[in-house]
Design a protein around this motif. Sequence first.
Motif, short mmCIF file in Angstrom:
data_model
loop_
_atom_site.label_atom_id
_atom_site.label_comp_id
_atom_site.label_asym_id
_atom_site.label_seq_id
_atom_site.Cartn_x
_atom_site.Cartn_y
_atom_site.Cartn_z
N LYS A 85 49.55 41.66 44.62
CA LYS A 85 48.91 42.93 44.96
C LYS A 85 48.30 43.50 43.69
CE LYS A 85 50.88 43.15 49.17
NZ LYS A 85 51.62 41.89 49.14
N GLY A 86 47.02 43.90 43.77
CA GLY A 86 46.41 44.51 42.61
C GLY A 86 45.15 43.80 42.15
N TYR A 87 44.78 44.05 40.91
CA TYR A 87 43.51 43.62 40.33
C TYR A 87 43.63 42.23 39.69
CZ TYR A 87 39.59 43.54 36.99
OH TYR A 87 38.47 43.20 36.27
N VAL A 88 42.59 41.42 39.89
CA VAL A 88 42.51 40.10 39.27
C VAL A 88 41.24 40.05 38.43
CG1 VAL A 88 42.44 37.61 39.65
CG2 VAL A 88 43.69 39.07 41.26
N PRO A 89 41.35 40.02 37.10
CA PRO A 89 40.16 40.00 36.25
C PRO A 89 39.50 38.62 36.23
CG PRO A 89 42.13 39.84 34.90
CD PRO A 89 42.60 40.03 36.33
N VAL A 90 38.33 38.54 35.63
CA VAL A 90 37.66 37.25 35.44
C VAL A 90 38.61 36.33 34.68
CG1 VAL A 90 35.75 36.04 34.34
CG2 VAL A 90 35.34 38.23 35.48
N GLY A 91 38.79 35.13 35.19
CA GLY A 91 39.70 34.18 34.58
C GLY A 91 41.09 34.22 35.15
N GLY A 92 41.36 35.22 35.98
CA GLY A 92 42.69 35.34 36.57
C GLY A 92 42.92 34.42 37.75
N LEU A 93 41.85 33.83 38.26
CA LEU A 93 41.96 32.95 39.42
C LEU A 93 40.96 31.81 39.25
CD1 LEU A 93 43.01 32.40 42.35
CD2 LEU A 93 41.04 33.71 43.14
N SER A 94 41.42 30.59 39.44
CA SER A 94 40.53 29.44 39.38
C SER A 94 40.89 28.49 40.52
CB SER A 94 40.64 28.72 38.03
OG SER A 94 40.10 29.50 36.99
N ALA A 95 40.01 28.42 41.52
CA ALA A 95 40.25 27.51 42.63
C ALA A 95 40.15 26.06 42.17
CB ALA A 95 39.25 27.79 43.75
N ASP A 96 39.23 25.81 41.24
CA ASP A 96 39.07 24.50 40.63
C ASP A 96 39.59 24.62 39.20
OD1 ASP A 96 38.26 22.22 39.31
OD2 ASP A 96 36.24 22.19 40.14
N PRO A 97 40.71 23.97 38.86
CA PRO A 97 41.33 24.13 37.54
C PRO A 97 40.43 23.74 36.37
CG PRO A 97 42.82 23.01 39.06
CD PRO A 97 41.48 23.06 39.73
N SER A 98 39.34 23.01 36.64
CA SER A 98 38.49 22.54 35.55
C SER A 98 37.49 23.59 35.10
CB SER A 98 37.75 21.26 35.99
OG SER A 98 36.82 21.55 37.04
N ILE A 99 37.36 24.70 35.84
CA ILE A 99 36.40 25.74 35.48
C ILE A 99 37.05 27.11 35.63
CG2 ILE A 99 34.35 24.39 36.13
CD1 ILE A 99 34.29 25.90 38.76
N VAL A 100 36.43 28.12 35.07
CA VAL A 100 36.87 29.49 35.22
C VAL A 100 35.95 30.18 36.22
CG1 VAL A 100 37.16 31.73 34.09
CG2 VAL A 100 37.81 29.63 32.89
#
Length: 308
Positions: A85-100
């Motif tokens: 729950k809450g905010y996810v900044p840029v870089g906080g989630l990567s569906a493809d581990p090879s990229i941000v």
Amino acid sequence: EAQKVDFKDIPVIDIGAILGNSNLAKKEVASKVREAATNVGFFYVKNHGVPQDVVETARATAERFYTLPQDIKCRYDVMKTKRHKGYVPVGGLSADPSIVDLQEGYEIGLELSDDDPDYQEGNPLLGPNVWPEEMPEFQTDIYRYFEESMLLGKRLYQLFALATDMPMDYFDPMITKPCAQLRMLYYPDTDPKDAKVGIGAHTDYESFTLLWQSEAGLQVQNRAGEWIEAPPIEGTFVINIGDMMMRWTNDLFVSTPHRAINTSGKKRYSMALFFAANHDTVVECLPTCQESGNPPKYPPIHFGYWIE
């Protein structure tokens, strides 16, 4: 052993009948859903029952949130809240581990109290939401959208039941307190000639996803490996099958890879409701999706543990 057809576009299905009283009309819609879920794994829905003003208000409120200073947004970082729950900044989630992934997000779920038994037991998927104090309207507007989207999600579960020749209310007991998550997403504007991947190629791991989007950017991969554009269509949502519905249906419905690349040259906003089931639901092959020549391909699995 039937061959699944390839696709060049994504069907649009009028699901208005699910709001009516005609069982025949509902079955006709379910037949179209079955075809789309089997051959494409994606489809648009129109006449879905979600008020347009609720959608527009939520989008505008989310847009204002993303203009807040970064230090304010980071007060609500999911790494600090220690739950989904809450905010996810840029870089906080990567569906493809090879990229941000080039995106920001804000995640909410069912509004539960501090003394909710599941939350008290340490369940990371259920519990109180986190709301930005600087924007009191954020809670009102975004949660109203969440509630309307949840109603649509429950109607879609009924269509999926009919589409698999199960009773329309089959899934109802399994979605009384679902681990559903709404993610409000923001993709910054970039030069279309140099567009970066907003979210890498992936499949969704819940039952299905209900998506609203402001600009083009969603791309869906067909069987030949080609990327098919899935642009916004006014008055519709995009629905895609997730991994758990694929398991439930013994691979009859397909969880199709997709990604988002903001090539619009504008700021892109989307609202994705990842519709799961109750945490303790055990998913096993539906009886109508198996037979002697087509036994279950997957063992039973616990829904909540799968998501975690």
